[in-house]
Scaffold this motif. Structure first.
Motif, PDB file in Angstrom:
ATOM      1  N   UNK A 118      -5.315  29.127  68.399  1.00 30.53           N
ATOM      2  CA  UNK A 118      -4.147  28.448  68.960  1.00 30.53           C
ATOM      3  C   UNK A 118      -4.328  27.106  69.884  1.00 30.53           C
ATOM      4  N   UNK A 119      -6.228  27.483  70.718  1.00 29.61           N
ATOM      5  CA  UNK A 119      -6.825  26.777  71.959  1.00 29.61           C
ATOM      6  C   UNK A 119      -7.212  25.211  71.142  1.00 29.61           C
ATOM      7  N   UNK A 120      -7.271  24.925  69.630  1.00 29.94           N
ATOM      8  CA  UNK A 120      -7.785  24.107  68.676  1.00 29.94           C
ATOM      9  C   UNK A 120      -6.802  22.987  68.445  1.00 29.94           C
ATOM     10  N   UNK A 121      -6.033  23.316  69.128  1.00 30.73           N
ATOM     11  CA  UNK A 121      -5.069  22.370  68.883  1.00 30.73           C
ATOM     12  C   UNK A 121      -4.278  21.098  70.338  1.00 30.73           C
ATOM     13  N   UNK A 122      -5.205  22.017  71.289  1.00 28.31           N
ATOM     14  CA  UNK A 122      -5.296  21.465  73.144  1.00 28.31           C
ATOM     15  C   UNK A 122      -3.808  22.006  73.221  1.00 28.31           C
ATOM     16  N   UNK A 123      -3.426  23.432  72.905  1.00 23.26           N
ATOM     17  CA  UNK A 123      -1.974  24.655  73.624  1.00 23.26           C
ATOM     18  C   UNK A 123      -3.121  25.397  73.678  1.00 23.26           C
TER      19      UNK A 123
END
Length: 739
Positions: free
Chosen positions: A177-182
């Protein structure tokens, strides 16, 4: 309506900003600089009021940025299984938009049943992409509270009863998830293991149980997953609310684990300004509501961490350092999400996301039982291609299971129901009878269905069953109040709506009966001995019908394994064996008297067999475990031991097997479970193929938490490694010694 974000996301917004572009950017806007330098620069420019604004909500799912400095607002969304439809700015009504339909991914119990970290990463990434498209900065999930009782209304949002399994699976979800900037918001920290009295129940438990059972998945989320936010729980722990709990947030999370992220409340989880300021809370959301249904005349400026906090600071009753620490954390989160440039654009309800949802569903379905109807015959599943007539029975076969459930409710673009999935494969061979009626999905109360209605529907289904080659009963629970639903626990371990009577009547009418259970919880099965084929099929989201049809037909060989035990009776569960004070408590206090013996640890150690064991799951093929080989018979305190074991597919279908490693301590100075999960590997094998699985055992895997010294200890002595296909289907045992 959310404002459009500019924030220089297109290089200096063309020539109109050329003069500004030539000017040197302030340090906090320069992404090439170290994060802490940017944070300190922004903090130095902010007023006290701007810092206060940043640490509490401004609407249902938004918190302010710093408009004067060009720092954008943060936008959040439920939930762990998909991006929730848009909610009104300051009430819980849906805004009625037509562009907020999304993919519903399988519930997290289903993800846990895959025992597949690769799929967990794909899940997090796909959900992150959908959040990006919907312009969300933080997704409120995943949940990793431990499955303590099958009555907990929110178990479907969590990852099962074992802390090791949940720890392994939560990390790739967060990273994807966080690799997308979320940002992920891992919840609910901690001990939110029931919904009844969730806003005030005070949980008391030993330090061992806290550290060995209820904290490991959160610790992995923080240390290995680098989750950018953590959501507090509603309940109290040792007399103090979890959202501003000195021990939990300051001592364990921020001091011991070194957490640099944001701690946010669950909606309405703050209760005191001074405690919130001093005891680790960083962002207050949803106060003065009950989390879902009520409003008040108070504004967000009246929140505990708004005007009351500012007034205490101005009077010198609280140090300014408390506010600065919270603002720093909020700035870091903002720079990682809302203010991050060059993020991907995201996508929603795409073929790629549907494929991820379907694949997770394929590997999540757990084949609990698959026996021949007649002696010497073949098992019912997979269905023979020669089958001429199929009767599908059950409310869940056609129900939209994304509706209801509380904050996890989703508005989906496409929904392939089990009936639709089976009809797509078998066409007009499939007939349908409702069999029972479950009522409308409602959050706070239950629609009562007259007995005469249920009797009529049952009679119709049983009459049709007599003329079918095979009957597929699609039942279980749903997202109604007091089933798998937020803010209310189940009142019974039994299947609701007269399903036990329906199943027995169907079996009497037609022995070729398959029962598919759609739920996020274990259920009582007094009818199981009479039913030849049973599968746990969870809540599988948008592509549920496809995954179910894949497994029923044999297009996919089932490989799911249970992430929690199915007790025979409710009293066989550890939390329920000590009476009401253990669950649900006396309405004020609750004692976790089963201590560390949660789930299979209880069943194993107390010799109380489960109906279906943790880790259990059958296949349409068979696997043979060979002789294990250990690299040594003893290990030292700084050494490791490797065990290898060959596994062969001895059937005639491709299949996937999850090889599980458990460790047991033969003799200890404290009570220890008979065995505990310490490793697993999911492998895929063609017919006749053999692969070797390797497990490495370090002294860390042998430790228990010592209450007296507040440390982890591995006592020298004899241990056993158990390798098998479930917690009770052990295929090999390897003794070894820790020197």
């Amino acid at each position: 309506m959310k404002p459009i974000r500019y924030l220089f996301s297109i290089p200096m917004m063309l020539s109109g900003l050329s003069l500004f572009a030539a000017k040197e950017l302030p340090a906090y806007m320069d992404e090439s600089l170290p994060m802490e330098q940017r944070v300190e620069d922004a903090l130095s420019r902010m007023t006290t009021q701007e810092k206060i604004n940043m640490i509490h909500a401004q609407g249902k799912f938004s918190s302010p940025g710093v408009p004067r400095l060009g720092i954008p607002d943060l936008w959040m969304s439920d939930g762990p299984h998909g991006v929730r439809a848009e909610i009104n700015w300051n009430d819980w009504g849906y805004s009625g938009r037509t562009n907020d339909s999304i993919t519903a991914f399988p519930a997290l119990t289903a993800l846990a049943a895959t025992w597949n970290p690769t799929l967990s990463f794909e899940y997090g990434n796909a959900l992150g992409e959908e959040a990006l498209y919907r312009e969300k900065d933080v997704m409120l999930g995943p949940g990793v509270n431990i499955y303590r009782t099958p009555l907990n209304g929110r178990n479907f949002e969590y990852m099962g009863e074992d802390p090791y399994l949940a720890s392994v699976l939560v990390v790739p979800y967060i990273k994807g998830m966080q690799q997308n900037g979320v940002g992920a918001s891992v919840k609910h920290f901690a001990l939110n293991n029931q919904e009844l009295w969730r806003g005030h129940i005070n949980v008391n438990l030993s330090d061992r149980a806290l550290h060995e059972i209820y904290l490991p998945a959160f610790k992995s989320a923080v240390i290995d997953g680098d989750s950018w936010t953590i959501m507090g729980a509603y309940n109290k722990i040792r007399g103090q609310h979890a959202c501003h709990n000195e021990m939990l947030l300051n001592k364990i999370l921020k001091e011991d684990w070194g957490y640099k992220g944001v701690v946010m409340t669950d909606w309405g989880g703050a209760h005191d300004t001074k405690e919130a300021a001093l005891y680790g809370l960083d962002l207050e959301m949803g106060s003065y509501t009950n989390g879902l249904t009520s409003e008040s005349e108070f504004t967000t400026d009246d929140y505990y961490m708004a005007r009351p906090y500012l007034e205490m600071l101005e009077k010198g009753e609280l140090p300014m350092s408390t506010l600065d620490d919270k603002a720093r954390r909020m700035l870091r989160l903002n720079f990682l999400t809302a203010m991050k440039r060059n993020k991907p654009l995201g996508s929603v309800a795409s073929p790629e996301h549907y494929a991820v949802a379907e694949q997770i569903g394929n590997e999540a379905i757990v084949l609990l039982k698959n026996s021949p109807v007649a002696k010497g015959g073949n098992p019912l599943l997979p269905l023979s291609p020669d089958v001429k007539s199929i009767l599908v029975v059950g409310d869940n076969a056609t129900r939209d299971l994304m509706k209801g459930g509380g904050s996890s409710e989703l508005k989906v673009k496409d929904n392939v129901t089990p009936l639709a999935g089976l009809r797509a494969l078998y066409g007009d061979k499939v007939k349908y009878a409702q069999g029972y009626r479950a009522g409308k999905p409602m959050y706070s109360h239950v629609e009562q269905i007259p007995a005469s209605v249920q009797d009529s529907l049952r009679a119709e289904a049983v009459a049709m069953a007599k003329n079918a080659d095979v009957v597929i009963m699609v039942g279980g629970l749903n997202k109604n109040h007091q089933q798998d639903c937020e803010a209310g626990d189940r009142e019974s371990y039994a299947l609701p709506f007269g399903q036990p009577e329906l199943i027995e009547a169907l079996q009497a009418a037609n022995p070729n009966l398959i029962v598919l259970l759609l739920s996020g919880n274990a259920v009582e099965m007094p009818w199981a001995d009479k039913v030849p084929a049973i599968a746990q099929a969870w809540y599988l989201g948008s592509m549920a019908g496809k995954s179910i049809a894949n497994v029923v037909s044999g297009k996919v060989n089932p490989s799911g394994k249970l992430p929690f035990s199915f007790p025979v009776r409710l009293e066989d569960n550890g939390a329920h064996s000590f009476g009401a004070i253990s669950y649900p408590g006396d309405s004020i206090n609750q004692e976790y008297l089963e201590d560390i013996l949660v789930g299979y640890r209880w069943h194993d150690t107390k010799k109380i067999p489960a109906h279906y064991s943790f880790g259990h799951g059958l296949s349409y093929t068979s696997f043979d475990y060979g002789k294990p080989v250990a690299s040594a018979k003893t290990i030292g305190s700084d050494e490791s031991l490797t065990i290898t074991i060959p596994v062969r597919n001895t059937g005639d279908r491709d299949g996937k097997e999850t090889v599980q490693l458990y460790i047991g301590d033969d003799k200890a100075s404290v009570l220890r479970p008979l065995k505990e999960l310490k490793g697993f590997e999911k492998i895929e094998l063609a017919p006749g193929e053999e692969k070797t699985v390797n497990f490495t055992i370090t002294p860390d895997a042998l430790k228990f938490y010592d209450d007296k010294t507040a440390s982890w200890i591995a006592e020298p002595g004899k241990f056993r490694a158990y390798i098998g296909s479930s917690s009770t289907d052990i295929r090999a045992t390897v003794p070894f010694e820790l020197k």
